[in-house]
Write a protein that holds these residues in place. Sequence first.
Motif, PDB file in Angstrom:
ATOM      1  N   ARG A  37       0.827  -1.209   0.000  1.00 28.31           N
ATOM      2  CA  ARG A  37       0.000   0.000   0.000  1.00 28.31           C
ATOM      3  C   ARG A  37       0.860   1.257   0.000  1.00 28.31           C
ATOM      4  N   ARG A  38       1.970   1.201   0.734  1.00 25.18           N
ATOM      5  CA  ARG A  38       2.864   2.348   0.790  1.00 25.18           C
ATOM      6  C   ARG A  38       3.484   2.612  -0.593  1.00 25.18           C
ATOM      7  N   LEU A  39       3.881   1.559  -1.286  1.00 27.79           N
ATOM      8  CA  LEU A  39       4.467   1.728  -2.616  1.00 27.79           C
ATOM      9  C   LEU A  39       3.449   2.275  -3.611  1.00 27.79           C
ATOM     10  N   ILE A  40       2.200   1.846  -3.496  1.00 30.34           N
ATOM     11  CA  ILE A  40       1.146   2.396  -4.357  1.00 30.34           C
ATOM     12  C   ILE A  40       0.999   3.896  -4.107  1.00 30.34           C
ATOM     13  N   ALA A  41       0.985   4.279  -2.834  1.00 33.27           N
ATOM     14  CA  ALA A  41       0.863   5.694  -2.480  1.00 33.27           C
ATOM     15  C   ALA A  41       2.051   6.505  -2.976  1.00 33.27           C
ATOM     16  N   GLN A  42       3.213   5.868  -3.083  1.00 28.88           N
ATOM     17  CA  GLN A  42       4.419   6.559  -3.538  1.00 28.88           C
ATOM     18  C   GLN A  42       4.497   6.675  -5.056  1.00 28.88           C
ATOM     19  N   GLY A  43       3.557   6.037  -5.754  1.00 29.80           N
ATOM     20  CA  GLY A  43       3.498   6.193  -7.202  1.00 29.80           C
ATOM     21  C   GLY A  43       3.875   4.991  -8.028  1.00 29.80           C
ATOM     22  N   ALA A  44       3.974   3.808  -7.421  1.00 28.21           N
ATOM     23  CA  ALA A  44       4.292   2.606  -8.199  1.00 28.21           C
ATOM     24  C   ALA A  44       3.233   2.374  -9.278  1.00 28.21           C
ATOM     25  N   ASP A  45       3.683   1.971 -10.457  1.00 27.30           N
ATOM     26  CA  ASP A  45       2.774   1.637 -11.555  1.00 27.30           C
ATOM     27  C   ASP A  45       2.426   0.157 -11.566  1.00 27.30           C
ATOM     28  N   ILE A  46       3.327  -0.657 -11.021  1.00 28.99           N
ATOM     29  CA  ILE A  46       3.185  -2.116 -10.952  1.00 28.99           C
ATOM     30  C   ILE A  46       3.765  -2.550  -9.614  1.00 28.99           C
ATOM     31  N   LEU A  47       3.219  -3.611  -9.041  1.00 30.32           N
ATOM     32  CA  LEU A  47       3.822  -4.228  -7.859  1.00 30.32           C
ATOM     33  C   LEU A  47       4.324  -5.612  -8.229  1.00 30.32           C
ATOM     34  N   ASP A  48       5.524  -5.949  -7.750  1.00 31.53           N
ATOM     35  CA  ASP A  48       6.116  -7.259  -8.009  1.00 31.53           C
ATOM     36  C   ASP A  48       6.239  -7.999  -6.681  1.00 31.53           C
ATOM     37  N   ILE A  49       5.468  -9.068  -6.526  1.00 36.40           N
ATOM     38  CA  ILE A  49       5.395  -9.802  -5.260  1.00 36.40           C
ATOM     39  C   ILE A  49       6.237 -11.067  -5.361  1.00 36.40           C
ATOM     40  N   GLY A  50       7.199 -11.221  -4.458  1.00 35.24           N
ATOM     41  CA  GLY A  50       8.068 -12.397  -4.496  1.00 35.24           C
ATOM     42  C   GLY A  50       8.094 -13.140  -3.179  1.00 35.24           C
ATOM     43  N   GLY A  51       7.986 -14.464  -3.238  1.00 40.84           N
ATOM     44  CA  GLY A  51       7.980 -15.287  -2.042  1.00 40.84           C
ATOM     45  C   GLY A  51       9.163 -16.222  -1.926  1.00 40.84           C
ATOM     46  N   GLU A  52      10.143 -16.078  -2.831  1.00 40.13           N
ATOM     47  CA  GLU A  52      11.364 -16.890  -2.783  1.00 40.13           C
ATOM     48  C   GLU A  52      12.543 -16.014  -3.157  1.00 40.13           C
ATOM     49  N   SER A  53      13.532 -15.927  -2.293  1.00 39.11           N
ATOM     50  CA  SER A  53      14.694 -15.098  -2.580  1.00 39.11           C
ATOM     51  C   SER A  53      15.499 -15.694  -3.730  1.00 39.11           C
ATOM     52  N   THR A  54      15.963 -14.801  -4.626  1.00 41.45           N
ATOM     53  CA  THR A  54      16.845 -15.237  -5.705  1.00 41.45           C
ATOM     54  C   THR A  54      18.208 -14.557  -5.583  1.00 41.45           C
ATOM     55  N   ARG A  55      18.558 -14.141  -4.364  1.00 37.75           N
ATOM     56  CA  ARG A  55      19.886 -13.570  -4.140  1.00 37.75           C
ATOM     57  C   ARG A  55      20.938 -14.660  -4.326  1.00 37.75           C
ATOM     58  N   PRO A  56      22.198 -14.275  -4.599  1.00 34.29           N
ATOM     59  CA  PRO A  56      23.250 -15.291  -4.717  1.00 34.29           C
ATOM     60  C   PRO A  56      23.329 -16.170  -3.473  1.00 34.29           C
ATOM     61  N   GLY A  57      23.331 -17.493  -3.682  1.00 32.65           N
ATOM     62  CA  GLY A  57      23.412 -18.430  -2.580  1.00 32.65           C
ATOM     63  C   GLY A  57      22.093 -18.750  -1.916  1.00 32.65           C
ATOM     64  N   ALA A  58      20.997 -18.225  -2.449  1.00 29.05           N
ATOM     65  CA  ALA A  58      19.695 -18.436  -1.819  1.00 29.05           C
ATOM     66  C   ALA A  58      19.283 -19.907  -1.870  1.00 29.05           C
ATOM     67  N   ALA A  59      18.614 -20.355  -0.809  1.00 29.43           N
ATOM     68  CA  ALA A  59      18.088 -21.724  -0.753  1.00 29.43           C
ATOM     69  C   ALA A  59      16.698 -21.765  -1.381  1.00 29.43           C
ATOM     70  N   PRO A  60      16.341 -22.859  -2.050  1.00 30.67           N
ATOM     71  CA  PRO A  60      15.016 -22.957  -2.663  1.00 30.67           C
ATOM     72  C   PRO A  60      13.901 -23.042  -1.616  1.00 30.67           C
ATOM     73  N   VAL A  61      12.694 -22.679  -2.048  1.00 33.36           N
ATOM     74  CA  VAL A  61      11.502 -22.697  -1.201  1.00 33.36           C
ATOM     75  C   VAL A  61      10.493 -23.636  -1.845  1.00 33.36           C
ATOM     76  N   SER A  62       9.740 -24.375  -1.038  1.00 29.70           N
ATOM     77  CA  SER A  62       8.739 -25.287  -1.595  1.00 29.70           C
ATOM     78  C   SER A  62       7.605 -24.495  -2.252  1.00 29.70           C
ATOM     79  N   GLU A  63       6.962 -25.122  -3.223  1.00 25.51           N
ATOM     80  CA  GLU A  63       5.830 -24.483  -3.886  1.00 25.51           C
ATOM     81  C   GLU A  63       4.738 -24.135  -2.882  1.00 25.51           C
TER      82      GLU A  63
END
Length: 270
Positions: A37-63
């Motif tokens: 909600r804060r990002l929408i108020a700040q002017g975001a045109d799209i929101l990207d929701i992520g539930g699994e980190s893809t940083r280097p070395g990240a561990a996988p997450v179950s579906e």
Amino acid sequence: MSPVSRPQVMGIVNVTPDSFSDGGKFAAAADGIEHARRLIAQGADILDIGGESTRPGAAPVSEFDEILRVVPIIEAIRKASDIPISVDTMKPGVARAAIKAGATIWNDVAALRASPDAPEVAAELGCEVVLMHMLGEPGTMQDDPRYGDVVAEVEAFLLARAFTAMAAGVAKEKIWLDPGIGFGKTAEHNLALLKALPRFVALGYPILLGASRKRFIAGIDPSAGEATDRLGGSLAVHLHGADAGVAAVRVHDVREMVQALEVQVAIKAI
């Protein structure tokens, strides 16, 4: 004089405990919803929701766990706003659940390679699809990335993945491409890809650029050791992308990015 356009701003909502930049900060559903909600108020045109980190070395997450993380956020946003919602996932099952909950874009860092049925699921869902280049997988992608010609190889990969998606039934106008800054690339690779952005834009697909708070910025400015110290570099990269003609920029700092783009547009409009 024609009006000056700017890229859309995609605001990042990481509902993960281990994201490289804000891991754990918005992991609870209520916190993630409030941040969205804060990002929408700040002017975001799209929101990207992520539930699994893809940083280097990240561990996988179950579906199952990933769906539990992202679907409540998407449902809550959709009830309150008609803003386009992207789900950042490699898993077709998560994409399917997210689209059912109200998402309209599948942002796939694996470019529909993580599962054999991913291209067909993308076609079935009929949503927009972002195909990103990544060398290897998150756990190992930064171990020792090597290319003969990084620009040519990333370009060829993205065109091949777009062809695969279209062969499975995804409409060309639904496909976005992302060169994957920081995903299996050294600082030099990233800079080469950024310099070549006009070449990617010329391919005829909308280009998504995501370089927000990326580690290569600290290679240019060693004082930016923490991800949150990289705002200036992030803005510089994405303003460069705007000049190159990218369709959207994926960022953590929405208010600052929107302001920077609006100032850039105002200067060009004079």
